[in-house]
Design a protein around this motif. Structure first.
Motif, PDB file in Angstrom:
ATOM      1  N   GLU A   1       0.836  -1.210   0.000  1.00  0.00           N
ATOM      2  CA  GLU A   1       0.000   0.000   0.000  1.00  0.00           C
ATOM      3  C   GLU A   1       0.870   1.259   0.000  1.00  0.00           C
ATOM      4  N   LEU A   2       1.932   1.247   0.805  1.00  0.00           N
ATOM      5  CA  LEU A   2       2.859   2.378   0.815  1.00  0.00           C
ATOM      6  C   LEU A   2       3.480   2.561  -0.564  1.00  0.00           C
ATOM      7  N   ASN A   3       3.873   1.467  -1.191  1.00  0.00           N
ATOM      8  CA  ASN A   3       4.455   1.517  -2.525  1.00  0.00           C
ATOM      9  C   ASN A   3       3.485   2.163  -3.519  1.00  0.00           C
ATOM     10  N   LYS A   4       2.220   1.768  -3.452  1.00  0.00           N
ATOM     11  CA  LYS A   4       1.199   2.325  -4.342  1.00  0.00           C
ATOM     12  C   LYS A   4       1.074   3.837  -4.129  1.00  0.00           C
ATOM     13  N   GLU A   5       1.033   4.269  -2.887  1.00  0.00           N
ATOM     14  CA  GLU A   5       0.930   5.695  -2.561  1.00  0.00           C
ATOM     15  C   GLU A   5       2.148   6.466  -3.068  1.00  0.00           C
ATOM     16  N   VAL A   6       3.325   5.883  -2.906  1.00  0.00           N
ATOM     17  CA  VAL A   6       4.556   6.537  -3.366  1.00  0.00           C
ATOM     18  C   VAL A   6       4.576   6.639  -4.887  1.00  0.00           C
ATOM     19  N   GLU A   7       4.158   5.591  -5.579  1.00  0.00           N
ATOM     20  CA  GLU A   7       4.096   5.631  -7.045  1.00  0.00           C
ATOM     21  C   GLU A   7       3.163   6.749  -7.513  1.00  0.00           C
ATOM     22  N   GLU A   8       2.041   6.917  -6.822  1.00  0.00           N
ATOM     23  CA  GLU A   8       1.117   8.003  -7.151  1.00  0.00           C
ATOM     24  C   GLU A   8       1.766   9.362  -6.890  1.00  0.00           C
ATOM     25  N   SER A   9       2.518   9.482  -5.825  1.00  0.00           N
ATOM     26  CA  SER A   9       3.210  10.735  -5.509  1.00  0.00           C
ATOM     27  C   SER A   9       4.248  11.070  -6.574  1.00  0.00           C
ATOM     28  N   VAL A  10       4.947  10.060  -7.043  1.00  0.00           N
ATOM     29  CA  VAL A  10       5.945  10.257  -8.099  1.00  0.00           C
ATOM     30  C   VAL A  10       5.268  10.778  -9.362  1.00  0.00           C
TER      31      VAL A  10
ATOM     32  N   LEU B   1      10.320   7.428  -2.649  1.00  0.00           N
ATOM     33  CA  LEU B   1      10.601   6.322  -3.563  1.00  0.00           C
ATOM     34  C   LEU B   1      11.840   5.558  -3.092  1.00  0.00           C
ATOM     35  N   ALA B   2      12.881   6.278  -2.708  1.00  0.00           N
ATOM     36  CA  ALA B   2      14.095   5.619  -2.212  1.00  0.00           C
ATOM     37  C   ALA B   2      13.819   4.890  -0.898  1.00  0.00           C
ATOM     38  N   ILE B   3      13.023   5.477  -0.033  1.00  0.00           N
ATOM     39  CA  ILE B   3      12.689   4.839   1.246  1.00  0.00           C
ATOM     40  C   ILE B   3      11.951   3.524   1.019  1.00  0.00           C
ATOM     41  N   VAL B   4      10.929   3.552   0.162  1.00  0.00           N
ATOM     42  CA  VAL B   4      10.153   2.328  -0.073  1.00  0.00           C
ATOM     43  C   VAL B   4      10.994   1.297  -0.822  1.00  0.00           C
ATOM     44  N   MET B   5      11.871   1.757  -1.727  1.00  0.00           N
ATOM     45  CA  MET B   5      12.726   0.814  -2.444  1.00  0.00           C
ATOM     46  C   MET B   5      13.711   0.160  -1.492  1.00  0.00           C
TER      47      MET B   5
END
Length: 145
Positions: free
Chosen positions: A19-28, A125-129
């Motif tokens: 879910e965090l990844n999805k939110e970050v992708e949207e932010s990007v 993005l770096a944090i989630v990666m």
């Protein structure tokens, strides 16, 4: 002891990272960052963390999005090549700073080519990666030909 698959042992925690990844992708995307740049950041963070699983996945994703093999070949030494724009160089330096947990603050990546929104999006993005790399490496995800 055999490797423990973290996602299988604690599926709710794994789902939270998804879910965090999805939110970050949207932010990007909302920050107006090129999808190829996002893949470059994911690959560079994965190079630094030694995550073969994520390297293979995001290299394939980058190629599917139109990234060139030349740029992927020199990504590990991006600062030494002329393949990357000012914005890409700033994003890669920022991602490295986040991955290495450098002292917070504006450093060499702050060349004015990233807005505050883009700095935040790339940082997330770096944090989630980094989280994905640690999940994959710790779980010993298989990376066979």
């Amino acid at each position: 002891m055999a490797p423990v698959n973290l996602g299988k042992q604690h599926p709710a925690a794994y789902k939270s990272v998804l879910e965090l990844n999805k939110e970050v992708e949207e932010s990007v995307a909302q920050a107006g960052l090129d999808p190829k740049l996002a893949e470059l950041v994911k690959i560079r963070v994965s190079q630094l963390n030694g995550c073969a699983f994520c390297l293979r996945m995001h290299t394939r994703d980058a190629l599917d999005k139109g990234e060139s093999t030349d740029r992927l070949a020199v990504l590990a030494a991006w600062w030494e090549s002329q393949y990357f724009t000012g914005q890409e160089r700033a994003a890669l330096a920022l991602a490295e700073e986040v991955t290495h947990l450098a002292e917070p603050g504006r450093h060499e990546w702050d060349n004015g080519s990233l807005s505050d929104e883009q700095v935040s999006a790339i940082s997330w993005l770096a944090i989630v990666m980094n989280a994905w790399n640690r999940i994959a490496v710790r779980s010993h995800y298989s990376v066979a030909p």
